[in-house]
Scaffold this active site. Structure first.
Site, PDB file in Angstrom:
ATOM      1  N   CYS A 184       0.796  -0.970  -0.363  1.00 54.71           N
ATOM      2  CA  CYS A 184      -0.061   0.259   0.442  1.00 54.71           C
ATOM      3  C   CYS A 184       0.967   1.621   0.030  1.00 54.71           C
ATOM      4  O   CYS A 184       0.284   1.921  -0.511  1.00 54.71           O
ATOM      5  CB  CYS A 184      -0.832  -0.292   1.325  1.00 54.71           C
ATOM      6  SG  CYS A 184      -2.060  -1.519   1.501  1.00 54.71           S
ATOM      7  N   HIS A 242      -4.348   6.929   0.363  1.00 52.24           N
ATOM      8  CA  HIS A 242      -4.809   5.197   0.344  1.00 52.24           C
ATOM      9  C   HIS A 242      -5.978   4.803   0.588  1.00 52.24           C
ATOM     10  O   HIS A 242      -6.589   4.674   1.919  1.00 52.24           O
ATOM     11  CB  HIS A 242      -3.983   4.250   1.368  1.00 52.24           C
ATOM     12  CG  HIS A 242      -4.107   2.926   1.083  1.00 52.24           C
ATOM     13  ND1 HIS A 242      -4.081   2.358   0.012  1.00 52.24           N
ATOM     14  CD2 HIS A 242      -4.543   2.311   2.227  1.00 52.24           C
ATOM     15  CE1 HIS A 242      -4.317   0.785   0.537  1.00 52.24           C
ATOM     16  NE2 HIS A 242      -4.456   1.143   1.662  1.00 52.24           N
ATOM     17  N   ASN A 301      -9.734  -1.496  -2.600  1.00 48.60           N
ATOM     18  CA  ASN A 301      -8.389  -0.959  -1.937  1.00 48.60           C
ATOM     19  C   ASN A 301      -7.792  -1.860  -3.228  1.00 48.60           C
ATOM     20  O   ASN A 301      -7.434  -2.932  -3.498  1.00 48.60           O
ATOM     21  CB  ASN A 301      -8.340  -1.814  -0.459  1.00 48.60           C
ATOM     22  CG  ASN A 301      -7.152  -1.763  -0.290  1.00 48.60           C
ATOM     23  OD1 ASN A 301      -5.709  -1.098  -0.620  1.00 48.60           O
ATOM     24  ND2 ASN A 301      -6.985  -1.767   1.354  1.00 48.60           N
TER      25      ASN A 301
END
Length: 376
Positions: A122, A271, A302
């Site tokens: 991430c 994020h 995601n």
């Protein structure tokens, strides 16, 4: 945290690619006990919506290739001018060779183009930007193609509702070149390796290869989620607490380091872990609601390594913005924030990669490599 200001780099363009296949959370109501109220509550809290996922033998590297080729074509980039290719990916096709070498060959780049991988999730796009800006600032490269991609949907079983509904697959390509102008970019990076096992795929590497003796090991948790030894383990509450502690501080630190106020940042790219996390990070960091969004999570899920790049392409492709702050955090545990200028950038938005007309089965691939062993 590591703070650095890097100069003389210009982000010229970016584009994101997602696979054709779409999963809509409304079609998964059976996993919510066929209870509409329970589903709607999850959608409000977590932000569940749609997500694009790879199918068959399509991989993250296929998405990376499509993103890179699209950006090169759209911007009329001379492939021979690219002197470095940096690939950020946590879903490699093979343990070796490095995926960047595979991508280099597929893109027909010059043999004088240096390539290497960055294995991060991430936070990876911010780390990739930092690395590319460092290469250019040092004089080691002038024209760099940063490619980031992941297929996190492949890291869990569809019956695992703790992980699987969160993740969608995507890849991006970003072109960054030397500029005689200052064009300062500010980075603040950090790592807490003591939390390395909070987000992990335990099996599949050299420590615990997947072989017959462990391939069928599985567990069912209290909520009924099915876990296999090669799936991603996500300690959700630990990760949530880590994020709430680190991300707002990281945003504040890079703002102070860049000597910019929140009012001077046109957009905060956070994020897209899920809606709840994005909104809490923004609230704690005092970010105005009109300067950030969790909408990209509801549209694409995601995207792990590519999450913040997807936000740029999804939320900013029709907006005139100068300074943005990018905040990313997750597996490692690692985090990073950056203040960069994207004035006059080419933004190709989010495009869809069609499924290949023909794909190979697992057995076909295995037999191919078995033949290579024989011939080798």
């Amino acid at each position: 945290m590591s703070n650095v200001c890097l100069k003389n780099s210009c982000i010229k363009g970016i584009t994101t690619i997602v696979p054709e296949n779409i999963i809509n959370i409304d079609d998964e109501i059976k996993y919510f006990d066929n209870n509409t109220k329970k589903l709607e509550r999850a959608k409000r809290m977590i932000g569940f919506g749609k997500r694009h996922v790879v199918m068959g033998d399509t991989t993250a590297i296929d998405l990376c290739e499509a993103a890179a080729n699209k950006l090169i074509t759209d911007m009329s980039i001379d492939r021979n001018d690219i002197d470095a290719l940096v690939l950020v990916c946590q879903s490699p096709d093979y343990l070796l060779p490095s995926s960047s070498c595979i991508l280099h060959g597929r893109l027909s780049l010059s043999p004088n183009c240096a390539t290497f991988d960055i294995s991060l999730g991430c936070s990876g796009y911010v780390y990739g930007l930092w690395m590319v800006h460092s290469l250019i600032a040092s004089g080691a490269a002038k024209n760099v193609l940063l490619v980031a991609g992941d297929a996190p949907s492949t890291h869990s079983n569809v019956a695992n509702r703790k992980c699987n509904p969160l993740f969608g697959d995507a890849a991006s390509a970003t072109y960054i070149t030397y500029s005689s102008e200052d064009n300062s970019a500010y980075f603040s990076l950090g790592t807490d390796g003591k939390g390395w096992d909070r987000i992990i795929v335990p099996a599949g590497g050299r420590k615990l290869p997947i072989k017959e003796d462990i391939v069928n090991i599985s567990e069912v948790d209290a909520a009924g989620n099915v876990w296999f030894i090669g799936d991603e383990i996500l300690h959700g509450m630990d990760v949530f607490n880590f994020t709430m502690d680190v991300a707002p501080k990281n945003i504040k630190q890079v703002l102070e380091f860049s000597q910019k106020d929140i009012s001077e940042i046109d957009y905060f790219v956070i994020h897209q872990a899920n809606k709840q996390i994005v909104e809490n990070v923004a609230r704690i960091a005092n970010i105005p609601s009109d300067k950030t969004s969790s909408e990209t999570f509801s549209k694409y899920g995601n995207n792990s390594t590519n999450s913040v790049a997807t936000v740029i392409c999804d939320q900013l492709n029709n907006n005139i913005v100068n300074h943005i702050l990018i905040s990313a955090f997750g597996v490692g545990l690692s985090w990073g924030a950056a203040v960069v200028n994207i004035k006059d950038i080419y933004n190709g938005g989010v495009s869809v990669m069609k499924n290949p007309s023909k794909s190979s089965t697992r057995m076909e691939q295995a037999l191919y490599w078995a033949k290579q062993f024989k011939e080798g």
